[in-house]
Design a protein around this motif. Structure first.
Motif, PDB file in Angstrom:
ATOM      1  N   THR A   1     -14.506 -36.208 -20.476  1.00  0.00           N
ATOM      2  CA  THR A   1     -14.911 -34.982 -21.162  1.00  0.00           C
ATOM      3  C   THR A   1     -15.337 -33.924 -20.152  1.00  0.00           C
ATOM      4  N   ALA A   2     -15.350 -32.686 -20.606  1.00  0.00           N
ATOM      5  CA  ALA A   2     -15.727 -31.584 -19.732  1.00  0.00           C
ATOM      6  C   ALA A   2     -17.160 -31.714 -19.243  1.00  0.00           C
ATOM      7  N   ASP A   3     -18.090 -32.133 -20.117  1.00  0.00           N
ATOM      8  CA  ASP A   3     -19.496 -32.243 -19.723  1.00  0.00           C
ATOM      9  C   ASP A   3     -19.685 -33.325 -18.659  1.00  0.00           C
ATOM     10  N   GLU A   4     -19.076 -34.493 -18.867  1.00  0.00           N
ATOM     11  CA  GLU A   4     -19.165 -35.556 -17.868  1.00  0.00           C
ATOM     12  C   GLU A   4     -18.560 -35.105 -16.544  1.00  0.00           C
ATOM     13  N   ALA A   5     -17.424 -34.452 -16.629  1.00  0.00           N
ATOM     14  CA  ALA A   5     -16.745 -34.025 -15.411  1.00  0.00           C
ATOM     15  C   ALA A   5     -17.554 -32.973 -14.658  1.00  0.00           C
ATOM     16  N   GLU A   6     -18.218 -32.101 -15.385  1.00  0.00           N
ATOM     17  CA  GLU A   6     -19.017 -31.058 -14.725  1.00  0.00           C
ATOM     18  C   GLU A   6     -20.132 -31.689 -13.889  1.00  0.00           C
ATOM     19  N   ARG A   7     -20.850 -32.631 -14.481  1.00  0.00           N
ATOM     20  CA  ARG A   7     -21.926 -33.299 -13.734  1.00  0.00           C
ATOM     21  C   ARG A   7     -21.376 -33.993 -12.490  1.00  0.00           C
ATOM     22  N   ASP A   8     -20.276 -34.720 -12.640  1.00  0.00           N
ATOM     23  CA  ASP A   8     -19.755 -35.493 -11.513  1.00  0.00           C
ATOM     24  C   ASP A   8     -19.103 -34.608 -10.457  1.00  0.00           C
ATOM     25  N   GLN A   9     -18.567 -33.473 -10.856  1.00  0.00           N
ATOM     26  CA  GLN A   9     -18.048 -32.523  -9.858  1.00  0.00           C
ATOM     27  C   GLN A   9     -19.188 -32.020  -8.968  1.00  0.00           C
ATOM     28  N   ARG A  10     -20.321 -31.702  -9.575  1.00  0.00           N
ATOM     29  CA  ARG A  10     -21.467 -31.207  -8.803  1.00  0.00           C
ATOM     30  C   ARG A  10     -21.969 -32.288  -7.842  1.00  0.00           C
ATOM     31  N   ARG A  11     -21.958 -33.529  -8.284  1.00  0.00           N
ATOM     32  CA  ARG A  11     -22.403 -34.620  -7.412  1.00  0.00           C
ATOM     33  C   ARG A  11     -21.419 -34.866  -6.272  1.00  0.00           C
TER      34      ARG A  11
ATOM     35  N   SER B   1      -7.940 -41.952 -10.750  1.00  0.00           N
ATOM     36  CA  SER B   1      -9.183 -42.449 -11.338  1.00  0.00           C
ATOM     37  C   SER B   1     -10.021 -41.237 -11.711  1.00  0.00           C
ATOM     38  N   PRO B   2     -10.996 -41.401 -12.606  1.00  0.00           N
ATOM     39  CA  PRO B   2     -11.890 -40.281 -12.897  1.00  0.00           C
ATOM     40  C   PRO B   2     -12.617 -39.784 -11.649  1.00  0.00           C
ATOM     41  N   ALA B   3     -13.012 -40.702 -10.769  1.00  0.00           N
ATOM     42  CA  ALA B   3     -13.722 -40.298  -9.549  1.00  0.00           C
ATOM     43  C   ALA B   3     -12.842 -39.414  -8.669  1.00  0.00           C
ATOM     44  N   LEU B   4     -11.555 -39.738  -8.593  1.00  0.00           N
ATOM     45  CA  LEU B   4     -10.658 -38.903  -7.783  1.00  0.00           C
ATOM     46  C   LEU B   4     -10.540 -37.516  -8.395  1.00  0.00           C
ATOM     47  N   LEU B   5     -10.362 -37.451  -9.699  1.00  0.00           N
ATOM     48  CA  LEU B   5     -10.194 -36.153 -10.343  1.00  0.00           C
ATOM     49  C   LEU B   5     -11.421 -35.271 -10.160  1.00  0.00           C
TER      50      LEU B   5
ATOM     51  N   VAL C   1     -11.781 -34.006  -6.550  1.00  0.00           N
ATOM     52  CA  VAL C   1     -10.854 -32.910  -6.268  1.00  0.00           C
ATOM     53  C   VAL C   1     -11.391 -31.595  -6.818  1.00  0.00           C
ATOM     54  N   LEU C   2     -11.827 -31.606  -8.069  1.00  0.00           N
ATOM     55  CA  LEU C   2     -12.285 -30.363  -8.691  1.00  0.00           C
ATOM     56  C   LEU C   2     -13.611 -29.893  -8.106  1.00  0.00           C
ATOM     57  N   GLY C   3     -14.514 -30.814  -7.835  1.00  0.00           N
ATOM     58  CA  GLY C   3     -15.772 -30.417  -7.223  1.00  0.00           C
ATOM     59  C   GLY C   3     -15.559 -29.812  -5.852  1.00  0.00           C
ATOM     60  N   ALA C   4     -14.686 -30.426  -5.057  1.00  0.00           N
ATOM     61  CA  ALA C   4     -14.376 -29.883  -3.740  1.00  0.00           C
ATOM     62  C   ALA C   4     -13.819 -28.466  -3.863  1.00  0.00           C
ATOM     63  N   LEU C   5     -12.858 -28.272  -4.749  1.00  0.00           N
ATOM     64  CA  LEU C   5     -12.222 -26.959  -4.898  1.00  0.00           C
ATOM     65  C   LEU C   5     -13.220 -25.894  -5.322  1.00  0.00           C
ATOM     66  N   ARG C   6     -14.139 -26.238  -6.191  1.00  0.00           N
ATOM     67  CA  ARG C   6     -15.110 -25.249  -6.659  1.00  0.00           C
ATOM     68  C   ARG C   6     -16.186 -24.975  -5.620  1.00  0.00           C
TER      69      ARG C   6
ATOM     70  N   ALA D   1     -15.667 -45.929  -1.256  1.00  0.00           N
ATOM     71  CA  ALA D   1     -16.135 -44.704  -0.618  1.00  0.00           C
ATOM     72  C   ALA D   1     -16.060 -43.526  -1.576  1.00  0.00           C
ATOM     73  N   LEU D   2     -15.000 -43.499  -2.394  1.00  0.00           N
ATOM     74  CA  LEU D   2     -14.878 -42.432  -3.382  1.00  0.00           C
ATOM     75  C   LEU D   2     -15.981 -42.539  -4.432  1.00  0.00           C
ATOM     76  N   ASP D   3     -16.235 -43.749  -4.918  1.00  0.00           N
ATOM     77  CA  ASP D   3     -17.277 -43.942  -5.928  1.00  0.00           C
ATOM     78  C   ASP D   3     -18.647 -43.521  -5.405  1.00  0.00           C
ATOM     79  N   GLU D   4     -18.873 -43.713  -4.110  1.00  0.00           N
ATOM     80  CA  GLU D   4     -20.149 -43.315  -3.528  1.00  0.00           C
ATOM     81  C   GLU D   4     -20.322 -41.801  -3.543  1.00  0.00           C
ATOM     82  N   LEU D   5     -19.216 -41.065  -3.414  1.00  0.00           N
ATOM     83  CA  LEU D   5     -19.316 -39.603  -3.464  1.00  0.00           C
ATOM     84  C   LEU D   5     -19.802 -39.142  -4.837  1.00  0.00           C
ATOM     85  N   VAL D   6     -19.344 -39.830  -5.878  1.00  0.00           N
ATOM     86  CA  VAL D   6     -19.664 -39.417  -7.238  1.00  0.00           C
ATOM     87  C   VAL D   6     -20.948 -40.067  -7.742  1.00  0.00           C
ATOM     88  N   GLY D   7     -21.347 -41.165  -7.107  1.00  0.00           N
ATOM     89  CA  GLY D   7     -22.416 -41.978  -7.652  1.00  0.00           C
ATOM     90  C   GLY D   7     -23.823 -41.528  -7.338  1.00  0.00           C
TER      91      GLY D   7
END
Length: 441
Positions: free
Chosen positions: A9-19, A42-46, A49-54, A89-95
């Motif tokens: 969802t957009a709300d979940e993705a917004e939080r994880d992009q910021r993290r 994976s959701p973590a990859l997506l 990517v979006l958090g980095a771009l923003r 390593a990817l999960d640690e970025l989001v976690g």
């Protein structure tokens, strides 16, 4: 093993992009730096990517199935500040729990590498965008596809493919939901449709072939208001099957490349102009030159260069127009028809033959599911036209069909019936590898 499916969802993705963006910044990355991501969907990859771009950090997206030598060449070329190639390593970025402030829209485009059909793969680099161009780039996608918070977007292509990122990002940042599959698997995709009722989705023609082999019901596809295809020529019979299977008005097409977008084609345009890939997208103008190469006059937010290759960049641009070497024609109403890639050109007896044109004619034959046309060296003709066909046909039947429907110089001299064709990770047929697959050099 059955691929995984995730609903984001957009709300979940917004939080994880910021993290994810905060974690990249803690590792010393700044706007304009590159982070290489070599991982499966994976959701973590997506969200990374979006958090980095923003945050202005540019993801370099590589397919995890690359051989070590291929991967090494691309990483050496991209020169990233950080390489993430393990899921932990990817999960640690989001976690983590720390978050950072992000721009409303991406401040860059990911750096994808072209498939390298004409020489080595080239990185497509757009650098950082100013706020006005960043907003215009986002609106360019959102307005064309009219994505809203009510949309549920099905993504079953690898995120190392530029279109998968574009549709995912535009959906989530419009407030919608993304249904992401680990990889394309027709039974899994069909089950995801039944469980999640997507309103929109993207597929390449090879995906549609495999989906229809599962015999989806009308109800399975009834939730779609938008099904977009691109990435390879779509045989007319397959296009017609898509029109008949998905809800009326939902099957759209576009023509574009890693470098940029050219056209969009709603269903009614294709039905009135069969074979077209549509007309120029907003803020663009198309033309062809004396050699039939297609040029697209593009807005400032669509500028790109080939990473650290000013010579190839100069060849691709003429003022505000770029070309990727495809050839075609534009009718009086502005509809574009693709004849093929200049790099795929077969010169037989001094006459130019474009494989895509021959494939289009052969694909109208009953029993032909898919066809790849290619050239091989010939002492008499210089090159001879050959075809590899998937379907319930014989070489003799293909030759008979060709004699009735095609000019002599375009007819395949040799026809091979095969079980499958060599493909890229996104499902495109690799014409240049067909001859080698058949032992023809």
């Amino acid at each position: 093993m059955t691929p995984q499916v995730w609903r984001i969802t957009a709300d979940e993705a917004e939080r994880d992009q910021r993290r994810a963006a905060a974690a990249l910044q803690r590792r010393g990355l700044h706007a304009g730096d590159r982070v290489a991501l070599v991982l499966a969907n994976s959701p973590a990859l997506l969200v990374t990517v979006l958090g980095a771009l923003r945050a202005g950090i540019v993801p370099v997206l590589l397919h995890p199935g690359l051989l070590p030598a291929e991967r090494g060449l691309l990483l050496d070329d991209a020169d990233p500040a950080l390489v993430v190639d393990h899921q932990q390593a990817l999960d640690e970025l989001v976690g983590g729990t720390s978050e950072t402030t992000l721009a409303d829209v991406p401040l860059a485009r990911p750096m994808h590498y072209t498939s390298g059909t004409s020489g080595r793969s080239k990185g497509v680099w757009s650098g950082l965008l100013d706020p006005a161009d960043a907003t215009a780039l986002f609106r360019d996608e959102a307005d064309v596809w009219r994505l809203t918070p009510e949309d549920v977007m099905l993504i079953c292509s690898p995120l190392s493919h530029s279109v998968a990122v574009r549709f995912s990002a535009t959906t989530l940042l419009s407030g919608g939901t993304v249904v992401l599959t680990e990889r394309f698997d027709a039974p899994t995709v069909l089950a995801a449709m039944r469980a999640n009722r997507p309103t929109a989705g993207f597929m390449v023609p090879a995906h549609l072939h495999r989906l229809f082999a599962e015999r989806p019901s009308a109800d399975d596809l009834a939730s779609f208001r938008l099904l977009v295809h691109a990435g390879a020529p779509c045989p007319p019979a397959l296009k017609q099957q898509a029109f008949e299977s998905f809800p009326t008005g939902s099957v759209w097409e576009f023509y574009g490349s890693t470098e940029g977008q050219f056209t969009v084609c709603p269903p009614e345009d294709w039905q009135r102009h069969p074979g077209t890939v549509g007309r120029a997208r907003p803020s663009r103008r198309l033309e062809t030159d004396a050699e039939a190469r297609i040029w697209c006059h593009a807005p400032p937010f669509a500028r790109f260069e080939y990473w650290r290759d000013p010579a190839k960049t100069a060849q691709a641009w003429n003022g505000d127009a770029f070309t990727v070497g495809d050839v075609g024609r534009i009718d009086d109403d502005g509809f574009l028809y693709i004849d093929g890639r200049r790099d795929d050109l077969i010169i037989t007896g001094g006459v130019n033959v474009y494989p895509a044109q021959v494939e289009q004619m052969l694909s109208t034959m009953p029993g032909v599911r898919e066809v790849a046309v290619f050239g091989v060296a010939d002492e008499r003709w210089g090159e001879r036209v050959c075809a590899a066909v998937i379907g319930s046909v014989t070489p003799d039947r293909v030759h008979d069909h060709a004699r009735l429907t095609m000019a002599g110089h375009t007819r395949p001299k040799d026809v091979y019936v095969v079980e499958d064709l060599p493909r890229t990770v996104t499902g495109k047929v690799r014409r240049g590898a067909v001859a080698r697959m058949l032992g023809l050099g």
